[in-house]
Design an enzyme around this catalytic site. Structure first.
Site, PDB file in Angstrom:
ATOM      1  N   GLN A  75       0.839  -1.233  -0.020  1.00 52.57           N
ATOM      2  CA  GLN A  75       0.032   0.092  -0.061  1.00 52.57           C
ATOM      3  C   GLN A  75       0.807   1.265  -0.104  1.00 52.57           C
ATOM      4  OE1 GLN A  75      -3.095   0.457  -0.790  1.00 52.57           O
ATOM      5  NE2 GLN A  75      -3.254  -1.741  -0.875  1.00 52.57           N
ATOM      6  N   SER A  76       2.046   1.218  -0.632  1.00 52.52           N
ATOM      7  CA  SER A  76       2.914   2.247  -0.356  1.00 52.52           C
ATOM      8  C   SER A  76       2.504   3.409  -1.271  1.00 52.52           C
ATOM      9  CB  SER A  76       4.243   1.863  -1.034  1.00 52.52           C
ATOM     10  OG  SER A  76       5.223   2.926  -1.347  1.00 52.52           O
ATOM     11  N   ASN A  77       2.298   4.604  -0.561  1.00 50.75           N
ATOM     12  CA  ASN A  77       1.988   5.744  -1.443  1.00 50.75           C
ATOM     13  C   ASN A  77       3.099   6.159  -2.392  1.00 50.75           C
ATOM     14  OD1 ASN A  77      -0.771   6.652  -0.416  1.00 50.75           O
ATOM     15  ND2 ASN A  77       0.729   6.807   1.775  1.00 50.75           N
TER      16      ASN A  77
END
Ligand SMILES: *Cc1c(COP(=O)(O)O)cnc(C)c1O
Length: 331
Positions: A75-77
């Site tokens: 879920q890395s921005n």
């Protein structure tokens, strides 16, 4: 000013808006509360990583690289913004992500995929330790392309330059609004947002106190976040010719809100999320900005901020994460 600050690509929509939170300021009448909207910086739903990528990808393109490699959680921005920037620039984007491929793509992972990034799952392996060997592997498989490695969260000195530049942007905005900002609250995780703000405030003579809220309590292969930031600011001070001698004591970091660990949503995050959503119609992300905003509200509730002081919350983005945590936020 140093040449390095000029060497950037224009990827995001800057300056990001700065405005007062009127309803919240009424709720806390002793203080004025402002917000810096890095949730609106473009690159597929915004975020603070765009600022770093403007410098990192300038360097990549300048060095003839056509393929970008970075890593993060699923879920890395940071990974999602890197994927969007690579699409814009016509670069290949390889994302090394921890864990196994999920049955269903959601949130940032879904967006990274839709943006055309090639996603490589590490399974049980650790994404950071695998990054160098993964680069070698890519070089063997695609020998014609030059590959550029961006560290976790874009946190090198070059990434931090994005936030040095952001201080200049902020200074112009507060001057034209004729206001003074006394405190800046923000979430601090991989270090270069904070390092950039620390260096920027010296370079641009911005008299403000930083209140970085720690997000992830784990360290970096035995190196604490404070030490990682210290290294970045020392390197930065040298590069930019600052007289400032930084020591570990000079690195602010509020660790009071990260005990639960990374990604755990508790009352602090839920309450912060709901407060900004219901009072101002602005969405935080549950992991980073809600934790930091909750910390700021706690400071206000405990009257840790002197009367009459102006506070800025630096919204660092992270919208897609909401869609993977919806029900936890409804509790
Ligand atoms: C990455 C990130 C942060 C932290 O920035 P660092 O430079 O890694 O400390 C804060 N908020 C959001 C939404 C992020 O994606």
């Amino acid at each position: 000013m140093n040449e390095i600050i000029k060497n950037r690509l224009e990827l995001g929509l800057f300056p990001s808006p700065l405005h007062k939170l009127n309803n919240l300021s009424k709720q806390y009448p002793d203080n004025n509360i402002y917000i810096k909207r890095d949730d609106l910086t473009d690159m597929a739903t915004g975020g603070n990583k765009v600022r770093k990528l403007e410098y990192l990808l300038y360097d990549a393109v300048e060095n003839g690289c056509s393929s970008i490699l970075t890593s993060g959680a699923q879920q890395s921005n940071h990974c999602r913004q890197t994927a969007a920037a690579c699409s814009r620039l016509g670069l290949a984007c390889h994302l090394l992500m921890s864990g196994n491929e999920p049955d269903k793509y959601t949130g940032n992972l879904l967006l990274s995929k839709l943006l055309g990034a090639q996603i490589h799952f590490t399974g049980k392996g650790k994404k950071e330790s695998d990054l160098d060997s993964f680069k070698k592997d890519l070089e063997e498989r695609h020998p014609k392309n030059k590959h550029y490695l961006i560290p976790l969260g874009g946190s090198s000195l070059l990434g931090a330059v994005g936030f040095i530049n952001a201080v200049n942007e902020l200074k112009k905005q507060i001057n034209s609004m004729n206001i003074k900002i006394d405190y800046i609250f923000f979430g601090s995780s991989s270090g270069s947002t904070q390092a950039g703000l620390m260096l920027g405030k010296e370079l641009y003579h911005l008299d403000v106190e930083l209140v970085p809220i720690n997000i992830d309590k784990t360290d970096f292969k035995g190196v604490s976040l404070e030490k990682k930031i210290l290294k970045l600011v020392q390197e930065g001070a040298k590069t930019f010719g600052l007289d400032q001698k930084y020591e570990l004591n000079d690195i602010p970091l509020v660790r009071d809100y990260s005990h639960a660990g990374y990604g755990i949503i508790l009352e602090n995050e839920r309450m912060a999320f709901k407060t900004l959503a219901k009072r101002e119609g602005i969405l935080l992300d549950p992991i980073y900005s809600a934790r930091a905003f909750g910390g700021m509200l706690d400071y206000l509730d405990k009257q840790k901020i002197e009367k009459g002081k102006n506070i800025l919350f630096w919204h660092t983005g992270g919208f897609p994460e909401i869609l993977t945590h919806g029900n936890e936020l409804l509790k």
